[in-house]
Design a protein around this motif. Structure first.
Motif: not given
Length: 439
Positions: A388-407
């Protein structure tokens, strides 16, 4: 002359974070701050805007039961100030530790180890510059200054303007557009580039913009502003000139590092208009001097400054760490929310990389349906090895999901490994797992 182990210029997230960390590790620290501690983020940035975003969320929720619901803006302003003051008190408490001294004043260099204010002179072997950034004004003619504001002035406004023109569709512009549209303003956004939020995957950015357009926000993309006069904001688009008038005008065309009056030349510190030059350890061209946060121009995010602070202090003390600043999540607190980390599909295509892109949609998620938040999408990017080298999202609580992918990216996780990770049901996080299951 007051001598200490470490001088920190600036009391924002980078500065107070470095001070607290260094003090816990045994250093005596002096922090010099010319304004309120907490920096732009706490006082006129992240925190007040997110307070307003929360109030906008509440108002939208109220309108599901009562479409005529309106905002009590004076209550919003009071709560905004209460939040800021409570957090600022917390930072002041941190900086009142026995090994930390907070000095109010404007700091400038005398030489590579000496810093002075109007009242005192300080000396230290190590110095960290954390002076942050300020709004950058575009090179356009402005003859009507009464209605023109930066984000700082807009956060101090005492009413909801009937109409608001925003110049710039970056993070600041998009967040204010979303907030004030909900509050009741007629919002127009003028952007020079082809799409909003240029650091975001263009597919995600376009979908977010279209969603905001459906709410009534007008966008003029690929439009160059030429003047701001009493008649309004004049811009040129596709060879045609237009003028949009508004009660308030927000200039949100980016930020620039605060370098003035530091007298960096006196210490031999290299810098450009983009910021102070640093290496991977946040070291400047002058031994013993570091620059962190917005002032080095690398990544203008509060959490970037906080992590750069740790790197700088670790380097001062000879400690090792494994912080990877290339994995830098970010979020845009519009409605719908958006967030990203790592490479975008646009970048991969431009570089000719081998990659896979998996798309997941909120409309298929049970929690999203229960929340009435079915508008949204996730794009999960993996390299040719499946990492996994990237993830982009829009929608409710996207920041929380991106934080999971970042970790997960920090651990070098692959798509296959993500598939094997159990996710709670029902949650929006299941969208990530479902997306990883796509062949």
């Amino acid at each position: 002359m007051t001598k200490t182990d470490l001088i920190i210029i600036g009391g924002g997230p980078g500065g107070y974070g470095a001070a607290g960390y260094a003090a816990r590790l045994g250093l005596d620290v002096i922090v010099i701050e010319q304004a309120s501690v907490g920096g732009t983020c706490l006082n006129v940035g992240c925190i007040p805007t997110k307070t307003w975003s929360h109030e906008a969320d509440i108002l939208r929720a109220r309108r599901t039961a009562d479409p005529t619901a309106t905002i009590d803006f004076q209550r919003v302003r009071r709560r905004q100030q209460e939040v800021i003051e409570q957090l600022r008190n917390g930072v002041e408490t941190l900086l009142s530790a026995p090994s930390i001294r907070l000095v109010k004043g404007k700091a400038h260099f005398i030489d590579a180890h000496t810093v002075a204010t109007d009242e005192e002179t300080f000396e230290a072997k190590h110095i960290i510059i954390a002076t942050g950034s300020e709004a950058k004004m575009p090179p356009i003619a402005i003859t009507d200054t009464q209605r023109v504001m930066t984000s700082t002035e807009l956060l101090a406004i005492d009413h909801v303007p009937e109409s608001l023109v925003i110049i710039g569709a970056g993070v600041i512009g998009m967040e204010f557009a979303s907030i004030f549209q909900t509050f009741g303003s007629k919002v127009t956004v003028i952007e020079y580039l082809k799409e909003c939020l240029p650091t975001l995957d263009s597919d995600i950015a376009k979908r977010l913009r279209k969603s905001m357009e459906k709410r009534g926000i007008d966008f003029h993309m690929q439009a160059g502003v030429t003047a701001i006069t009493a008649n309004g904001v004049t811009f040129e688009r596709k060879g045609k000139q237009q003028t949009v008038s508004a009660e308030a005008i927000l200039i949100a065309t980016g930020r620039k590092p605060c370098l003035e009056n530091l007298r960096l030349e006196a210490a031999g510190i290299a810098f450009t208009a983009k910021g102070i030059t640093v290496d991977e350890q946040m070291r400047t061209s002058c031994q013993g001097i570091y620059a962190i946060g917005d002032v080095n121009g690398q990544t203008m995010l509060a959490h970037a400054a906080s992590m750069q602070a740790i790197i700088a202090v670790n380097n001062i003390l000879g400690r090792t760490d494994h912080i990877d600043l290339s994995i830098m999540p970010s979020a845009i607190f519009t409605y719908p929310e958006a967030a990203s980390v790592g490479l975008s599909e646009d970048f991969c295509e431009a570089k000719g990389m081998e990659y896979t892109c998996r798309k997941g949609f909120f409309r298929a998620n049970g929690k999203a349906m229960a929340m009435e938040e079915t508008e949204g999408m996730v794009k999960l990017i993996a390299d040719s090895d499946g990492k996994v080298v990237g993830c982009h999202a829009f929608g409710a609580h996207s920041a929380d999901m991106i934080q999971e992918i970042s970790s997960l990216m920090c651990m070098g996780v692959t798509i296959e490994q993500l598939r094997d990770m159990v996710h709670i049901h029902p949650t929006l996080g299941e969208i990530l797992h479902d997306t990883s299951m796509i062949s």
